[in-house]
Write a protein that holds these residues in place. Structure first.
Motif, PDB file in Angstrom:
ATOM      1  N   LEU A  42      29.799 -12.532 -47.927  1.00 13.70           N
ATOM      2  CA  LEU A  42      28.883 -11.416 -48.157  1.00 13.70           C
ATOM      3  C   LEU A  42      29.613 -10.079 -48.054  1.00 13.70           C
ATOM      4  CD1 LEU A  42      25.552 -12.279 -46.266  1.00 13.70           C
ATOM      5  CD2 LEU A  42      25.896 -12.082 -48.736  1.00 13.70           C
ATOM      6  N   VAL A  43      30.399  -9.920 -47.002  1.00 14.24           N
ATOM      7  CA  VAL A  43      31.100  -8.657 -46.781  1.00 14.24           C
ATOM      8  C   VAL A  43      32.195  -8.463 -47.818  1.00 14.24           C
ATOM      9  CG1 VAL A  43      32.498  -7.324 -45.169  1.00 14.24           C
ATOM     10  CG2 VAL A  43      30.579  -8.677 -44.316  1.00 14.24           C
ATOM     11  N   VAL A  44      32.969  -9.509 -48.107  1.00 10.09           N
ATOM     12  CA  VAL A  44      34.052  -9.399 -49.091  1.00 10.09           C
ATOM     13  C   VAL A  44      33.499  -8.982 -50.449  1.00 10.09           C
ATOM     14  CG1 VAL A  44      35.759 -10.717 -50.400  1.00 10.09           C
ATOM     15  CG2 VAL A  44      35.603 -11.006 -47.925  1.00 10.09           C
ATOM     16  N   ASP A  45      32.420  -9.606 -50.888  1.00 13.53           N
ATOM     17  CA  ASP A  45      31.820  -9.259 -52.185  1.00 13.53           C
ATOM     18  C   ASP A  45      31.318  -7.821 -52.198  1.00 13.53           C
ATOM     19  OD1 ASP A  45      32.336 -11.814 -53.053  1.00 13.53           O
ATOM     20  OD2 ASP A  45      30.294 -12.555 -52.732  1.00 13.53           O
ATOM     21  N   LYS A  46      30.713  -7.396 -51.077  1.00 14.03           N
ATOM     22  CA  LYS A  46      30.200  -6.032 -50.985  1.00 14.03           C
ATOM     23  C   LYS A  46      31.339  -5.018 -51.051  1.00 14.03           C
ATOM     24  CE  LYS A  46      26.953  -2.941 -50.169  1.00 14.03           C
ATOM     25  NZ  LYS A  46      25.960  -2.605 -51.219  1.00 14.03           N
ATOM     26  N   VAL A  47      32.441  -5.282 -50.360  1.00 12.08           N
ATOM     27  CA  VAL A  47      33.591  -4.373 -50.368  1.00 12.08           C
ATOM     28  C   VAL A  47      34.169  -4.270 -51.780  1.00 12.08           C
ATOM     29  CG1 VAL A  47      35.946  -4.022 -49.527  1.00 12.08           C
ATOM     30  CG2 VAL A  47      34.150  -4.738 -47.940  1.00 12.08           C
ATOM     31  N   LYS A  48      34.260  -5.384 -52.477  1.00  9.22           N
ATOM     32  CA  LYS A  48      34.792  -5.363 -53.849  1.00  9.22           C
ATOM     33  C   LYS A  48      33.917  -4.521 -54.762  1.00  9.22           C
ATOM     34  CE  LYS A  48      37.271  -9.780 -53.760  1.00  9.22           C
ATOM     35  NZ  LYS A  48      37.333 -11.165 -54.313  1.00  9.22           N
ATOM     36  N   ARG A  49      32.593  -4.625 -54.594  1.00 13.55           N
ATOM     37  CA  ARG A  49      31.696  -3.842 -55.439  1.00 13.55           C
ATOM     38  C   ARG A  49      31.772  -2.351 -55.118  1.00 13.55           C
ATOM     39  NH1 ARG A  49      28.082  -8.172 -54.326  1.00 13.55           N
ATOM     40  NH2 ARG A  49      26.973  -6.890 -52.785  1.00 13.55           N
ATOM     41  N   GLU A  50      32.114  -2.029 -53.878  1.00  8.10           N
ATOM     42  CA  GLU A  50      32.167  -0.626 -53.471  1.00  8.10           C
ATOM     43  C   GLU A  50      33.495   0.040 -53.805  1.00  8.10           C
ATOM     44  OE1 GLU A  50      31.246  -0.610 -49.344  1.00  8.10           O
ATOM     45  OE2 GLU A  50      29.094  -0.928 -49.623  1.00  8.10           O
ATOM     46  N   ASN A  51      34.520  -0.727 -54.114  1.00 11.87           N
ATOM     47  CA  ASN A  51      35.846  -0.155 -54.385  1.00 11.87           C
ATOM     48  C   ASN A  51      35.827   0.939 -55.448  1.00 11.87           C
ATOM     49  OD1 ASN A  51      37.586  -1.305 -52.509  1.00 11.87           O
ATOM     50  ND2 ASN A  51      37.948  -3.130 -53.741  1.00 11.87           N
ATOM     51  N   PRO A  52      35.216   0.719 -56.622  1.00 14.52           N
ATOM     52  CA  PRO A  52      35.206   1.786 -57.639  1.00 14.52           C
ATOM     53  C   PRO A  52      34.498   3.052 -57.150  1.00 14.52           C
ATOM     54  CG  PRO A  52      34.600  -0.331 -58.608  1.00 14.52           C
ATOM     55  CD  PRO A  52      34.605  -0.527 -57.124  1.00 14.52           C
ATOM     56  N   LYS A  53      33.432   2.905 -56.363  1.00  8.45           N
ATOM     57  CA  LYS A  53      32.717   4.073 -55.840  1.00  8.45           C
ATOM     58  C   LYS A  53      33.599   4.860 -54.882  1.00  8.45           C
ATOM     59  CE  LYS A  53      28.243   1.708 -56.122  1.00  8.45           C
ATOM     60  NZ  LYS A  53      27.066   1.205 -55.344  1.00  8.45           N
ATOM     61  N   LEU A  54      34.337   4.161 -54.031  1.00  8.45           N
ATOM     62  CA  LEU A  54      35.231   4.838 -53.089  1.00  8.45           C
ATOM     63  C   LEU A  54      36.336   5.587 -53.826  1.00  8.45           C
ATOM     64  CD1 LEU A  54      35.603   2.000 -50.423  1.00  8.45           C
ATOM     65  CD2 LEU A  54      34.123   4.005 -50.306  1.00  8.45           C
ATOM     66  N   ALA A  55      36.888   4.947 -54.859  1.00  7.96           N
ATOM     67  CA  ALA A  55      37.935   5.600 -55.649  1.00  7.96           C
ATOM     68  C   ALA A  55      37.390   6.838 -56.355  1.00  7.96           C
ATOM     69  CB  ALA A  55      38.504   4.610 -56.668  1.00  7.96           C
ATOM     70  N   ALA A  56      36.154   6.763 -56.848  1.00 11.93           N
ATOM     71  CA  ALA A  56      35.543   7.909 -57.527  1.00 11.93           C
ATOM     72  C   ALA A  56      35.316   9.065 -56.555  1.00 11.93           C
ATOM     73  CB  ALA A  56      34.226   7.484 -58.171  1.00 11.93           C
ATOM     74  N   ILE A  57      34.902   8.749 -55.327  1.00 12.96           N
ATOM     75  CA  ILE A  57      34.695   9.791 -54.312  1.00 12.96           C
ATOM     76  C   ILE A  57      36.010  10.509 -54.021  1.00 12.96           C
ATOM     77  CG2 ILE A  57      34.198  10.147 -51.863  1.00 12.96           C
ATOM     78  CD1 ILE A  57      32.066   7.956 -52.114  1.00 12.96           C
ATOM     79  N   GLN A  58      37.076   9.733 -53.849  1.00  8.87           N
ATOM     80  CA  GLN A  58      38.378  10.353 -53.581  1.00  8.87           C
ATOM     81  C   GLN A  58      38.833  11.213 -54.754  1.00  8.87           C
ATOM     82  OE1 GLN A  58      40.951   7.010 -52.532  1.00  8.87           O
ATOM     83  NE2 GLN A  58      40.785   7.576 -50.371  1.00  8.87           N
ATOM     84  N   HIS A  59      38.629  10.719 -55.971  1.00  9.63           N
ATOM     85  CA  HIS A  59      39.066  11.453 -57.159  1.00  9.63           C
ATOM     86  C   HIS A  59      38.355  12.798 -57.269  1.00  9.63           C
ATOM     87  CE1 HIS A  59      40.542  12.133 -61.227  1.00  9.63           C
ATOM     88  NE2 HIS A  59      39.282  12.375 -61.606  1.00  9.63           N
ATOM     89  N   ARG A  60      37.084  12.832 -56.864  1.00 15.42           N
ATOM     90  CA  ARG A  60      36.285  14.048 -57.022  1.00 15.42           C
ATOM     91  C   ARG A  60      36.494  15.043 -55.893  1.00 15.42           C
ATOM     92  NH1 ARG A  60      29.729  14.374 -58.165  1.00 15.42           N
ATOM     93  NH2 ARG A  60      29.591  16.661 -58.169  1.00 15.42           N
ATOM     94  N   TYR A  61      36.612  14.568 -54.661  1.00 19.54           N
ATOM     95  CA  TYR A  61      36.571  15.473 -53.517  1.00 19.54           C
ATOM     96  C   TYR A  61      37.903  15.665 -52.802  1.00 19.54           C
ATOM     97  CZ  TYR A  61      31.524  14.987 -53.966  1.00 19.54           C
ATOM     98  OH  TYR A  61      30.236  14.982 -54.431  1.00 19.54           O
ATOM     99  N   ARG A  62      38.915  14.888 -53.115  1.00 17.39           N
ATOM    100  CA  ARG A  62      40.126  14.951 -52.317  1.00 17.39           C
ATOM    101  C   ARG A  62      40.844  16.286 -52.479  1.00 17.39           C
ATOM    102  NH1 ARG A  62      45.409  10.932 -52.159  1.00 17.39           N
ATOM    103  NH2 ARG A  62      46.260  11.873 -50.247  1.00 17.39           N
ATOM    104  N   SER A  63      41.345  16.818 -51.325  1.00 13.60           N
ATOM    105  CA  SER A  63      42.119  18.056 -51.304  1.00 13.60           C
ATOM    106  C   SER A  63      43.051  18.014 -50.101  1.00 13.60           C
ATOM    107  CB  SER A  63      41.194  19.271 -51.214  1.00 13.60           C
ATOM    108  OG  SER A  63      40.566  19.325 -49.939  1.00 13.60           O
ATOM    109  N   PRO A  64      44.121  18.813 -50.107  1.00 16.81           N
ATOM    110  CA  PRO A  64      45.039  18.822 -48.956  1.00 16.81           C
ATOM    111  C   PRO A  64      44.342  19.196 -47.649  1.00 16.81           C
ATOM    112  CG  PRO A  64      46.055  19.887 -50.843  1.00 16.81           C
ATOM    113  CD  PRO A  64      44.632  19.631 -51.222  1.00 16.81           C
ATOM    114  N   GLY A  65      43.408  20.146 -47.708  1.00 21.25           N
ATOM    115  CA  GLY A  65      42.709  20.552 -46.495  1.00 21.25           C
ATOM    116  C   GLY A  65      41.865  19.440 -45.908  1.00 21.25           C
ATOM    117  N   LEU A  66      41.119  18.736 -46.766  1.00 25.60           N
ATOM    118  CA  LEU A  66      40.296  17.626 -46.289  1.00 25.60           C
ATOM    119  C   LEU A  66      41.171  16.466 -45.811  1.00 25.60           C
ATOM    120  CD1 LEU A  66      37.372  17.538 -48.889  1.00 25.60           C
ATOM    121  CD2 LEU A  66      37.313  18.349 -46.511  1.00 25.60           C
ATOM    122  N   ASP A  67      42.322  16.263 -46.466  1.00 23.75           N
ATOM    123  CA  ASP A  67      43.258  15.229 -45.997  1.00 23.75           C
ATOM    124  C   ASP A  67      43.654  15.483 -44.552  1.00 23.75           C
ATOM    125  OD1 ASP A  67      43.157  14.120 -48.488  1.00 23.75           O
ATOM    126  OD2 ASP A  67      45.282  14.396 -48.959  1.00 23.75           O
TER     127      ASP A  67
END
Length: 415
Positions: A42-67
């Protein structure tokens, strides 16, 4: 191949989640119970489905200050922070509250590590997610639940209870504290180290743990300070350590659990000894290190310095001797595993990056029956067993040796 990680051009961790596991799916089927397999999937499948969402969040909001912000918030959960920060609560005479909070923080590590080993689900895959951390070895741990989230929620909930119901402090300060906690939790997702389900799991465990300590710690504390207190503490420690689920992969979560619970064992024994040294009770409290407002700024500074120096000196200085003694006194349990049951091309590092195993215990039928597989190699290593006296000695040093020096150097309250 052993678990591994590498860094990209920005020094961020690239870690393929599929490369994390040394075990095949058939090994999981053989070693884990049906319930454990079901929850893991259950958890493994959920993590796999969330991977693209996590990558999209990083792509949109990532900055040196937030890092920098979220990497700093993540550092609030490492061993060095706990070893330096928590002793101050005890040095300033906070007694039962300090013990309760220390137990909440450290048992959070145990409870989250227990579930991590039981579920055995990897962290978000990188790529596509970028793992931003100053401790790349931690990316080799399981992901569900988030330990940082567990201890942040449990700790802040526990402190909030005292601020609102005991000390009657303004809700403004409580709100600011929760903002700091949210920063830690959000940072685990931003840094690509946990998925949403990991964080939710940490929140649930943290709330349950905080409620248990709020309602039951006073009774537990009285039991630990009673005449038979050390026996109760040792029994709880033994039960907790022997109950850690064996994971098929050499995940260092079990080592964190050994360290954290060893500190709680030493804390219980240290205060038990302190309560039986009446000449140290300058404020009349047997269950707290003597302190009051009569101490000058210089005296308080000296007390803090003595405590930190002793704690660090014990941690660093005792290790070589204790490891040598454990190697001399304790049998090598790994030698009981035949060479056919080991894979010599794999290794695992613990959370302190100072322990490397030469043998990965394969999940053969014999080893599964005897619970000698996967993380077993980490748990029974001489280096890990030595952590029990090393980490237990830290709070004993703080609760017994430090007050003795305060007494000798005139750093006790005047009353």
């Amino acid at each position: 191949m052993p678990p591994h990680f590498q860094l990209d051009e920005d020094n961020d961790v690239i870690h393929d989640a599929e490369a994390f596991s040394l075990a095949t799916e058939s090994a999981y089927q053989a070693a884990y119970s049906p319930l454990r397999l079901y929850l893991r999937q259950l958890v493994v499948d959920k993590v796999k489905r969330e991977n693209p969402k996590l990558a999209a969040i990083q792509h949109r909001y990532r900055s040196p200050g937030l890092d920098r912000l979220f990497m700093f918030s993540g550092m609030l959960g490492n061993h060095s922070f706990f070893m330096i920060a928590l002793p101050f609560l005890h040095t300033f005479g906070m007694g039962a509250f300090a013990r309760g909070l220390t137990f909440v923080v450290l048992w959070s590590i145990y409870f989250s590590g227990f579930v991590k080993d039981y579920i055995s689900a990897p962290r978000p895959a990188s790529p596509p997610v970028v793992q931003i951390t100053r401790s790349p070895a931690h990316t080799l741990e399981y992901g569900f639940p988030s330990t940082h989230t567990t201890y942040a929620v449990a700790t802040i909930a526990y402190i909030s209870h005292f601020m609102l119901n005991v000390w009657h402090i303004s809700t403004v300060w409580v709100g600011l504290m929760w903002i700091c906690g949210v920063t830690i939790v959000v940072g685990r997702i931003y840094c690509g180290l946990h998925s949403f389900i990991d964080v939710v799991g940490g929140i649930v465990i943290g709330i349950i743990e905080a409620l248990c300590f709020v309602f039951f710690f006073d009774r537990m504390d009285a039991l630990m300070l009673s005449t038979a207190g050390p026996l109760y503490s040792i029994a709880i420690f033994y039960f907790a350590m022997s109950s850690i689920p064996r994971s098929l992969d050499p995940c260092p979560c079990c080592i964190d659990s050994f360290c954290a619970t060893s500190v709680t064992l030493g804390l219980s024994i240290g205060y038990w000894i302190h309560a039986r040294l009446p000449f140290l009770w300058h404020t009349g409290q047997s269950d707290a290190i003597s302190w009051d407002l009569s101490l000058t700024l210089t005296q308080n500074a000296l007390r803090c310095l003595i405590t930190i120096v002793l704690v660090v000196a014990w941690k660093v200085g005792s290790k070589p001797f204790i490891v040598s003694m454990v190697k001399y006194l304790v049998p090598d349990y790994l030698s009981q595993v035949s060479s056919e049951e080991c894979s010599d091309d794999s290794s695992a590092k613990d959370s302190d990056s100072d322990c490397k195993q030469d043998c990965y215990v394969a999940p053969t039928a014999s080893n599964i029956k005897n619970r000698r597989y996967g993380s077993y190699a980490l748990m029974v290593s001489h280096e890990n067993l030595a952590r029990i006296p090393i980490y237990s000695g830290i709070p004993i040093t703080m609760c017994v040796v430090s007050p003795l020096l305060f007494y000798m150097f005139g750093l006790m309250p005047s009353s």
